[in-house]
Write an enzyme that holds these catalytic residues in place. Structure first.
Site, PDB file in Angstrom:
ATOM      1  N   GLY A  96      46.466  28.319  38.254  1.00  0.00           N
ATOM      2  CA  GLY A  96      46.183  28.846  36.920  1.00  0.00           C
ATOM      3  C   GLY A  96      44.815  28.434  36.423  1.00  0.00           C
ATOM      4  O   GLY A  96      44.081  27.695  37.081  1.00  0.00           O
ATOM      5  N   GLY A  98      42.723  26.300  34.971  1.00  0.00           N
ATOM      6  CA  GLY A  98      42.773  24.893  34.619  1.00  0.00           C
ATOM      7  C   GLY A  98      41.643  24.422  33.734  1.00  0.00           C
ATOM      8  O   GLY A  98      41.736  23.370  33.096  1.00  0.00           O
ATOM      9  N   ARG A  99      40.557  25.172  33.679  1.00  0.00           N
ATOM     10  CA  ARG A  99      39.451  24.820  32.784  1.00  0.00           C
ATOM     11  C   ARG A  99      38.773  26.079  32.246  1.00  0.00           C
ATOM     12  O   ARG A  99      37.608  26.050  31.849  1.00  0.00           O
ATOM     13  CB  ARG A  99      38.432  23.962  33.512  1.00  0.00           C
ATOM     14  CG  ARG A  99      37.912  24.598  34.783  1.00  0.00           C
ATOM     15  CD  ARG A  99      36.898  23.746  35.455  1.00  0.00           C
ATOM     16  NE  ARG A  99      36.596  24.262  36.783  1.00  0.00           N
ATOM     17  CZ  ARG A  99      35.626  23.797  37.535  1.00  0.00           C
ATOM     18  NH1 ARG A  99      34.857  22.837  37.101  1.00  0.00           N
ATOM     19  NH2 ARG A  99      35.402  24.291  38.728  1.00  0.00           N
ATOM     20  N   LYS A 115      34.257  28.971  30.812  1.00  0.00           N
ATOM     21  CA  LYS A 115      34.571  28.070  31.920  1.00  0.00           C
ATOM     22  C   LYS A 115      34.052  26.681  31.575  1.00  0.00           C
ATOM     23  O   LYS A 115      32.848  26.487  31.416  1.00  0.00           O
ATOM     24  CB  LYS A 115      33.947  28.559  33.225  1.00  0.00           C
ATOM     25  CG  LYS A 115      34.319  27.692  34.426  1.00  0.00           C
ATOM     26  CD  LYS A 115      33.783  28.293  35.707  1.00  0.00           C
ATOM     27  CE  LYS A 115      34.151  27.430  36.909  1.00  0.00           C
ATOM     28  NZ  LYS A 115      33.670  28.011  38.179  1.00  0.00           N
ATOM     29  N   ARG A 178      31.666  33.771  31.130  1.00  0.00           N
ATOM     30  CA  ARG A 178      31.686  34.762  32.201  1.00  0.00           C
ATOM     31  C   ARG A 178      32.246  36.086  31.683  1.00  0.00           C
ATOM     32  O   ARG A 178      33.032  36.106  30.733  1.00  0.00           O
ATOM     33  CB  ARG A 178      32.554  34.273  33.367  1.00  0.00           C
ATOM     34  CG  ARG A 178      32.194  32.875  33.829  1.00  0.00           C
ATOM     35  CD  ARG A 178      32.823  32.542  35.161  1.00  0.00           C
ATOM     36  NE  ARG A 178      34.277  32.434  35.125  1.00  0.00           N
ATOM     37  CZ  ARG A 178      34.993  32.003  36.163  1.00  0.00           C
ATOM     38  NH1 ARG A 178      34.392  31.658  37.277  1.00  0.00           N
ATOM     39  NH2 ARG A 178      36.316  31.912  36.078  1.00  0.00           N
ATOM     40  N   ARG A 185      43.408  37.999  40.036  1.00  0.00           N
ATOM     41  CA  ARG A 185      43.193  37.504  41.390  1.00  0.00           C
ATOM     42  C   ARG A 185      44.390  37.833  42.280  1.00  0.00           C
ATOM     43  O   ARG A 185      45.487  38.120  41.792  1.00  0.00           O
ATOM     44  CB  ARG A 185      43.010  35.976  41.338  1.00  0.00           C
ATOM     45  CG  ARG A 185      41.926  35.530  40.368  1.00  0.00           C
ATOM     46  CD  ARG A 185      42.249  34.160  39.770  1.00  0.00           C
ATOM     47  NE  ARG A 185      41.266  33.775  38.752  1.00  0.00           N
ATOM     48  CZ  ARG A 185      40.171  33.078  39.016  1.00  0.00           C
ATOM     49  NH1 ARG A 185      39.935  32.654  40.252  1.00  0.00           N
ATOM     50  NH2 ARG A 185      39.313  32.790  38.059  1.00  0.00           N
ATOM     51  N   ASP A 266      43.373  32.395  45.431  1.00  0.00           N
ATOM     52  CA  ASP A 266      43.202  32.407  43.976  1.00  0.00           C
ATOM     53  C   ASP A 266      41.745  32.616  43.584  1.00  0.00           C
ATOM     54  O   ASP A 266      41.439  32.723  42.392  1.00  0.00           O
ATOM     55  CB  ASP A 266      43.738  31.117  43.352  1.00  0.00           C
ATOM     56  CG  ASP A 266      43.080  29.873  43.919  1.00  0.00           C
ATOM     57  OD1 ASP A 266      43.253  29.612  45.123  1.00  0.00           O
ATOM     58  OD2 ASP A 266      42.392  29.159  43.173  1.00  0.00           O
ATOM     59  N   ASN A 267      40.846  32.688  44.568  1.00  0.00           N
ATOM     60  CA  ASN A 267      39.436  32.983  44.305  1.00  0.00           C
ATOM     61  C   ASN A 267      39.045  34.376  44.785  1.00  0.00           C
ATOM     62  O   ASN A 267      37.859  34.648  45.001  1.00  0.00           O
ATOM     63  CB  ASN A 267      38.533  31.946  44.982  1.00  0.00           C
ATOM     64  CG  ASN A 267      38.650  30.571  44.353  1.00  0.00           C
ATOM     65  OD1 ASN A 267      39.054  30.441  43.198  1.00  0.00           O
ATOM     66  ND2 ASN A 267      38.309  29.545  45.092  1.00  0.00           N
ATOM     67  N   ASP A 276      34.240  33.016  41.056  1.00  0.00           N
ATOM     68  CA  ASP A 276      34.343  31.561  41.215  1.00  0.00           C
ATOM     69  C   ASP A 276      33.255  31.000  42.123  1.00  0.00           C
ATOM     70  O   ASP A 276      33.488  30.689  43.287  1.00  0.00           O
ATOM     71  CB  ASP A 276      35.728  31.163  41.720  1.00  0.00           C
ATOM     72  CG  ASP A 276      36.778  31.300  40.640  1.00  0.00           C
ATOM     73  OD1 ASP A 276      36.403  31.485  39.472  1.00  0.00           O
ATOM     74  OD2 ASP A 276      37.969  31.236  40.954  1.00  0.00           O
TER      75      ASP A 276
END
Length: 503
Positions: A96, A98-99, A115, A178, A185, A266-267, A276
């Site tokens: 998920g 996370g930041r 981000k 961004r 994803r 996930d990227n 990412d």
């Protein structure tokens, strides 16, 4: 686009619900965590216009505070999304944002993200912050890739704060804003498939189809390995469409010499965008086995493995979509279409780099041989990738191959390849198109050492190098005489730069 107004009276963006309408199973609403004393590092007016920000909004104080996570713009409902994924080939379970916090979707159809905006429910013990070092790299490379014609997320702005962030050493915080039409994803689909949440899986797939791939509603037809015709539903068509976009993306990466460094599922973007930016690198000397990520101890994401890893990731996506496609043979056939699509796209791009567009179709065997011999030659002599292609373009312009020949220790090997190249040109009945080559093979890419120069200056409070480099990378095919050193060979110290997943 002018929406509501901030407390100081300045216009702010108007928002559209977008992904958040899928509901609480997909995301968690929460505000960003403020940062002290934010300052502008850089911003892109082009992206501001693209996403529909009000005129004059950038770089206002309102924008600075909002894009540093210190205020929430009127109408914005920030959230972090949940997804899962495979990391370095191993199922990692729930991940998920996370930041990262999504601010929402502008009415121009662009999602905005912060981000480095602090902890979320998906931070897994992390601090939710991004450091200035990695944020500069992401801001610059996002915009550099776009200027190179490579599908990518975009970067609206970058802000910095003196707030301390602990990584291998003590660093300072930054936030990148961004932008993308979507940040969905492969891992979003994997998340719901792994939990057998088929209602949510179908809702996500329907959302992507309706928003980005409406033609998929017509279904999909293709062939299996034996040549039998197969027919699939809208979800098979979606898998095929994502595979085709991914093939195009990977062809661009391989043609320009871009190493992503951390191609976890996930990227990977379902829209075929570069997403990412972590331990990325543009090749210096051409080394097909180059590993740019110092955290990648097994070399899983080496440069020459990227196309196959993309297929592996697509296979994971296909497994996630199989409950919706409901036919394993159709799923495999839709996946397998990636391979020829990548090969064709790569040949097309390299033929353009050679100034012989269409050679991959009119003289496929000769073009394939010319490309293969060239890549073997560049690898054998570790010739600088970007400089070779730029000099070949200049040689085509002035008719003198010497500036390119001098890059090779074994000049006879280069001359043998040059003869093959000339024979392909003769078969095409035309000389290489020098203008096409000069507008295909960049003079400037974001090399690690050039990015490091900008980072070191910024860490001392001087953001002018970041801003100058940003402007150069926006027009990478121009000469920029004042900054020619940024297009030169890397210095010896460049080889000591270590880029890892830590950011």
């Amino acid at each position: 686009m002018v929406g509501m107004h901030s407390p100081d009276g300045s216009p702010t963006p108007d928002w559209h619900t977008g992904f958040a309408a899928l509901g609480p199973a997909f995301l968690t609403h929460l505000p960003p965590t403020p940062l002290p004393a934010p300052a502008w590092v850089a911003h892109s007016e082009e992206v501001a216009q693209l996403v529909g920000l009000p005129p004059g909004f950038m770089p206002s104080e309102t924008a600075l505070q909002a894009f540093s996570g210190n205020t929430v713009l009127p109408g914005s409902q920030p959230y972090a999304s949940v997804y899962s994924g495979h990391q370095f080939g191993v199922w990692a379970g729930q991940l998920g944002d996370g930041r990262t916090l999504h601010l929402g979707e502008t009415t121009a159809g662009w999602e905005l993200q912060l981000k480095g905006a602090g902890r979320t429910p998906y931070s897994r013990g992390g601090d939710g912050r991004a450091v200035l070092r990695s944020s500069i790299r992401e801001f610059l490379c996002s915009e550099a890739m776009h200027a190179l014609g490579i599908p990518t997320t975009r970067a609206l702005c970058l802000t910095a704060s003196p707030a301390p962030v602990h990584r291998e050493t003590l660093e300072t915080a930054a936030v990148v804003t961004r932008a993308a039409p979507s940040f969905i994803r492969f891992g979003h689909f994997e998340h719901f498939a792994a939990r057998d949440m088929q209602t949510e899986l179908r809702a996500l797939a329907d959302y992507v189809i309706d928003r980005y791939d409406p033609d998929c509603r017509q279904g999909w037809s293709g062939q299996d390995a034996e040549g039998n015709t197969l027919h699939g539903n809208a979800y098979a068509a979606l898998l095929h469409a994502i595979g085709q976009r991914t093939a195009t993306l990977l062809a661009h990466w391989q043609a320009v010499g871009f190493c992503h460094g951390v191609m976890n599922t996930d990227n990977m973007s379902v829209l075929g965008l570069t997403i990412d930016y972590g331990p990325f690198q543009f090749l210096d000397g051409f080394d097909p086995g180059h590993i740019c990520n110092h955290s990648d101890h097994q070399g899983r994401y080496a440069f020459n493995k990227q196309p196959q890893i993309a297929y592996w990731n697509l296979f994971c996506l296909g497994q996630a979509l199989l409950p919706l496609i409901e036919d394993q043979d159709v799923t495999v056939a839709a996946l397998e279409a990636y391979r020829p699509a990548f090969s064709q796209a790569f040949r097309t791009l390299v033929c353009r780099k050679l100034g012989l567009p269409g050679a991959e179709l009119q003289h496929e065997a000769a073009a394939t041989a010319t490309i293969g011999q060239l890549l073997e030659l560049l690898a054998a002599q570790r010739v600088d990738h970007s400089i070779f292609w730029r000099r070949l373009s200049l040689s085509a312009q002035d008719g003198d191959p010497e500036r390119t020949r001098e890059l090779f220790l074994d000049t006879k090997a280069f001359d043998r390849w040059l003869l093959t190249y000339q024979e392909l040109s003769a078969q095409m009945g035309q000389a290489p198109d020098a203008n096409l080559m000069l507008n295909t093979n960049p003079a400037f890419v974001l090399r690690n050492h050039v990015g490091e120069l900008a980072i070191r200056a910024a860490q001392q409070g001087d953001f002018s190098v970041v801003q100058s480099l940003h402007q150069v990378l926006r027009t990478p095919f121009d000469d920029h005489p004042a900054h020619r050193a940024w297009a030169d060979f890397p210095p010896d110290w460049a080889s000591s730069i270590a880029i890892s997943c830590s950011s």
